[in-house]
Scaffold this motif. Structure first.
Motif, PDB file in Angstrom:
ATOM      1  N   ASP A  75      11.643 -17.633   3.266  1.00 26.73           N
ATOM      2  CA  ASP A  75      12.452 -16.430   3.510  1.00 26.73           C
ATOM      3  C   ASP A  75      12.589 -15.606   2.237  1.00 26.73           C
ATOM      4  N   ALA A  76      12.822 -16.326   1.133  1.00 23.57           N
ATOM      5  CA  ALA A  76      12.957 -15.629  -0.150  1.00 23.57           C
ATOM      6  C   ALA A  76      11.671 -14.903  -0.494  1.00 23.57           C
ATOM      7  N   GLU A  77      10.543 -15.586  -0.288  1.00 22.31           N
ATOM      8  CA  GLU A  77       9.237 -14.959  -0.569  1.00 22.31           C
ATOM      9  C   GLU A  77       9.061 -13.706   0.282  1.00 22.31           C
ATOM     10  N   LEU A  78       9.482 -13.857   1.534  1.00 17.64           N
ATOM     11  CA  LEU A  78       9.328 -12.748   2.463  1.00 17.64           C
ATOM     12  C   LEU A  78      10.182 -11.548   2.021  1.00 17.64           C
ATOM     13  N   GLN A  79      11.440 -11.854   1.599  1.00 16.19           N
ATOM     14  CA  GLN A  79      12.353 -10.789   1.146  1.00 16.19           C
ATOM     15  C   GLN A  79      11.761 -10.081  -0.062  1.00 16.19           C
ATOM     16  N   GLU A  80      11.216 -10.891  -0.990  1.00 16.54           N
ATOM     17  CA  GLU A  80      10.603 -10.332  -2.205  1.00 16.54           C
ATOM     18  C   GLU A  80       9.449  -9.389  -1.853  1.00 16.54           C
ATOM     19  N   MET A  81       8.639  -9.882  -0.910  1.00 19.83           N
ATOM     20  CA  MET A  81       7.486  -9.089  -0.475  1.00 19.83           C
ATOM     21  C   MET A  81       7.942  -7.789   0.174  1.00 19.83           C
ATOM     22  N   MET A  82       9.049  -7.876   0.936  1.00 22.50           N
ATOM     23  CA  MET A  82       9.554  -6.677   1.607  1.00 22.50           C
ATOM     24  C   MET A  82      10.092  -5.667   0.591  1.00 22.50           C
ATOM     25  N   ARG A  83      10.777  -6.250  -0.429  1.00 17.00           N
ATOM     26  CA  ARG A  83      11.314  -5.357  -1.478  1.00 17.00           C
ATOM     27  C   ARG A  83      10.167  -4.647  -2.190  1.00 17.00           C
ATOM     28  N   TYR A  84       9.151  -5.407  -2.510  1.00 20.66           N
ATOM     29  CA  TYR A  84       8.001  -4.846  -3.214  1.00 20.66           C
ATOM     30  C   TYR A  84       7.343  -3.750  -2.366  1.00 20.66           C
ATOM     31  N   SER A  85       7.188  -4.068  -1.065  1.00 23.34           N
ATOM     32  CA  SER A  85       6.549  -3.074  -0.190  1.00 23.34           C
ATOM     33  C   SER A  85       7.430  -1.832  -0.050  1.00 23.34           C
ATOM     34  N   ASP A  86       8.765  -2.004  -0.062  1.00 18.17           N
ATOM     35  CA  ASP A  86       9.678  -0.851   0.019  1.00 18.17           C
ATOM     36  C   ASP A  86       9.502   0.077  -1.188  1.00 18.17           C
ATOM     37  N   SER A  87       9.397  -0.591  -2.387  1.00 15.69           N
ATOM     38  CA  SER A  87       9.242   0.226  -3.605  1.00 15.69           C
ATOM     39  C   SER A  87       7.925   0.976  -3.564  1.00 15.69           C
ATOM     40  N   ILE A  88       6.888   0.357  -3.046  1.00 17.81           N
ATOM     41  CA  ILE A  88       5.589   1.035  -2.941  1.00 17.81           C
ATOM     42  C   ILE A  88       5.710   2.238  -2.006  1.00 17.81           C
ATOM     43  N   ILE A  89       6.380   1.990  -0.892  1.00 18.84           N
ATOM     44  CA  ILE A  89       6.548   3.073   0.098  1.00 18.84           C
ATOM     45  C   ILE A  89       7.308   4.247  -0.550  1.00 18.84           C
ATOM     46  N   GLU A  90       8.340   3.866  -1.321  1.00 19.04           N
ATOM     47  CA  GLU A  90       9.160   4.901  -1.983  1.00 19.04           C
ATOM     48  C   GLU A  90       8.292   5.736  -2.945  1.00 19.04           C
ATOM     49  N   LYS A  91       7.480   5.032  -3.759  1.00 15.44           N
ATOM     50  CA  LYS A  91       6.605   5.726  -4.726  1.00 15.44           C
ATOM     51  C   LYS A  91       5.634   6.640  -3.996  1.00 15.44           C
ATOM     52  N   MET A  92       5.111   6.156  -2.899  1.00 16.42           N
ATOM     53  CA  MET A  92       4.143   6.945  -2.131  1.00 16.42           C
ATOM     54  C   MET A  92       4.807   8.206  -1.571  1.00 16.42           C
ATOM     55  N   GLU A  93       6.049   8.047  -1.116  1.00 18.63           N
ATOM     56  CA  GLU A  93       6.766   9.221  -0.580  1.00 18.63           C
ATOM     57  C   GLU A  93       6.988  10.275  -1.679  1.00 18.63           C
ATOM     58  N   MET A  94       7.336   9.768  -2.902  1.00 16.50           N
ATOM     59  CA  MET A  94       7.539  10.703  -4.033  1.00 16.50           C
ATOM     60  C   MET A  94       6.238  11.422  -4.362  1.00 16.50           C
ATOM     61  N   ILE A 124       3.809  12.035  -2.328  1.00 17.06           N
ATOM     62  CA  ILE A 124       3.538  12.996  -1.242  1.00 17.06           C
ATOM     63  C   ILE A 124       4.364  14.261  -1.452  1.00 17.06           C
ATOM     64  N   GLU A 125       5.630  14.048  -1.854  1.00 16.22           N
ATOM     65  CA  GLU A 125       6.515  15.188  -2.073  1.00 16.22           C
ATOM     66  C   GLU A 125       5.989  16.067  -3.217  1.00 16.22           C
ATOM     67  N   ASP A 126       5.549  15.409  -4.321  1.00 19.08           N
ATOM     68  CA  ASP A 126       4.997  16.139  -5.476  1.00 19.08           C
ATOM     69  C   ASP A 126       3.771  16.934  -5.056  1.00 19.08           C
ATOM     70  N   THR A 127       2.921  16.275  -4.303  1.00 13.30           N
ATOM     71  CA  THR A 127       1.699  16.933  -3.847  1.00 13.30           C
ATOM     72  C   THR A 127       2.045  18.154  -2.993  1.00 13.30           C
ATOM     73  N   ASP A 128       3.026  17.991  -2.124  1.00 12.51           N
ATOM     74  CA  ASP A 128       3.464  19.120  -1.265  1.00 12.51           C
ATOM     75  C   ASP A 128       3.947  20.302  -2.124  1.00 12.51           C
ATOM     76  N   ASN A 129       4.751  19.972  -3.160  1.00 12.99           N
ATOM     77  CA  ASN A 129       5.285  21.027  -4.034  1.00 12.99           C
ATOM     78  C   ASN A 129       4.152  21.768  -4.745  1.00 12.99           C
ATOM     79  N   GLU A 130       3.230  20.975  -5.268  1.00 11.88           N
ATOM     80  CA  GLU A 130       2.109  21.594  -5.990  1.00 11.88           C
ATOM     81  C   GLU A 130       1.299  22.466  -5.052  1.00 11.88           C
ATOM     82  N   LEU A 131       1.141  21.980  -3.830  1.00 13.98           N
ATOM     83  CA  LEU A 131       0.356  22.747  -2.839  1.00 13.98           C
ATOM     84  C   LEU A 131       1.061  24.078  -2.510  1.00 13.98           C
ATOM     85  N   SER A 132       2.400  24.029  -2.356  1.00 15.94           N
ATOM     86  CA  SER A 132       3.126  25.263  -2.017  1.00 15.94           C
ATOM     87  C   SER A 132       3.084  26.257  -3.191  1.00 15.94           C
ATOM     88  N   ASP A 133       3.141  25.717  -4.442  1.00 15.65           N
ATOM     89  CA  ASP A 133       3.050  26.578  -5.628  1.00 15.65           C
ATOM     90  C   ASP A 133       1.692  27.270  -5.669  1.00 15.65           C
TER      91      ASP A 133
END
Lengths: 169, 166
Positions: B128-147, B149-158
């Motif tokens: 369970d602990a391993e699974l939680q760790e993996m989920m946390r890691y995947s969440d941080s990756i998702i967060e970075k990817m969203e950021m 995407i947001e940066d790319t969107d801003n640059e595209l609109s500029d």
């Protein structure tokens, strides 16, 4: 069950040769009761394999051969010695003295025949008592026809010598 | 044919059935004191033997034995079958008892069967602990990817705004 393997057919086949088989068994084992026991064993053995007997053409010769083998096997197992007494003679027209003399002679001949080797005794019995031909005797005794003639000749010659010898005594 | 000659043929086993009958006829005429009388007696012995019958072995005696043999054979079959069936039954019971799976709870973790509940709970907690760790890691990756995407969107609109002004 086919007709040839039925109990009735088997019994009919066996009964017609019973006396001849009995004489042969008695000549070989030299004991009446033992001969009857062997005969019963033979019937049971033949009955068990009755389905294989359907193709047998000369049933009498086949039974005689099987009987001889059975007698020899039994003789190997039990070495029987017997006193052969002929009580089957009927008085007929003979006077008591002649009948007694005949019984004595028969007893003597029986004893002399017993001294012959088994093969000679068998061949002599099958020829002179059962009246079988040389071909049948050859099949029953598992010999060639020539060997049957040789054994028969020796048996008769030997018997003649023994009769003369015992008369001289 | 003379009797001596017939006897000679008889002794050498060369006599024919007709000659044998002739010999028997000639022997029957012999008197006690005559030569060859013993052959008459011998032939009479064979005749007596031919009359010997197997009177004390009536068919009923051995026919009954045939019936018993058949029944005996059947009895043997039934007996053998019964014994075989019993052995099979005993054998199957013994084998079943030996190889029956024990009725206890167990879990299989990473291909390992674990019967001890404490150990199993420990393994489960670790997993369970391993699974939680993996989920946390995947969440941080998702967060970075969203950021990103947001940066790319801003640059595209500029970039689009700059193009429109030109």
């Amino acid at each position: 069950m086919s007709e040839k393997t039925s109990k009735e057919y088997f019994v009919a086949q066996v009964i017609q040769y019973q006396d001849s088989l009995y004489r042969m068994a008695k000549a070989l084992v030299k004991d009446e009761d033992f001969a009857k026991d062997i005969l019963q064993d033979l019937y049971v053995k033949l009955w068990v394999k009755r389905e294989h007997l359907v193709g047998v053409i000369h049933f009498h010769a086949y039974m005689m051969r099987a009987l001889r083998n059975l007698c020899l096997d039994n003789l190997k197992k039990n070495r029987w010695i017997m006193e052969d007494v002929d009580d089957h003679l009927e008085s007929g027209t003979e006077n008591p003295h002649a009948l007694l003399e005949r019984k004595d002679f028969n007893m003597m001949i029986s004893k002399l025949i017993e001294q012959l080797p088994e093969l000679q005794r068998t061949v002599l019995h099958l020829k002179d008592v059962e009246g079988l031909d040389v071909k049948e005797i050859a099949y029953i005794s598992d010999l060639t026809e020539n060997a049957v003639r040789v054994n028969l000749c020796r048996a008769r010659q030997r018997l003649r010598e023994m009769i003369q010898g015992s008369k001289n005594k | 044919m003379k009797i001596e000659h017939l006897i000679e043929k008889y002794l050498s086993a060369e006599i024919t059935p007709d000659e044998e009958r002739e010999l028997e006829t000639q022997l029957a005429l012999l008197q006690e004191d005559e030569e060859f009388y013993e052959y008459k007696q011998l032939f009479r012995y064979f005749d007596d033997k031919k009359c010997e019958k197997c009177e004390e072995l009536p068919a009923e005696r051995w026919i009954g034995k045939l019936e018993t043999t058949r029944k005996k054979n059947r009895k043997w079959l039934v007996l053998a079958g019964g014994i075989a069936a019993s052995l099979l039954l005993v054998l199957s019971i013994v084998l079943n008892v030996e190889h029956r799976p024990k009725l206890e709870g167990y879990v299989v973790i990473n291909g390992t069967r674990i019967n001890d509940p404490v150990l199993a709970a420990k393994y489960v907690a670790e997993c369970d602990a391993e699974l939680q760790e993996m989920m946390r890691y995947s969440d941080s990756i998702i967060e970075k990817m969203e950021m990103m995407i947001e940066d790319t969107d801003n640059e595209l609109s500029d970039w689009e705004t700059a193009n429109e002004e030109e």
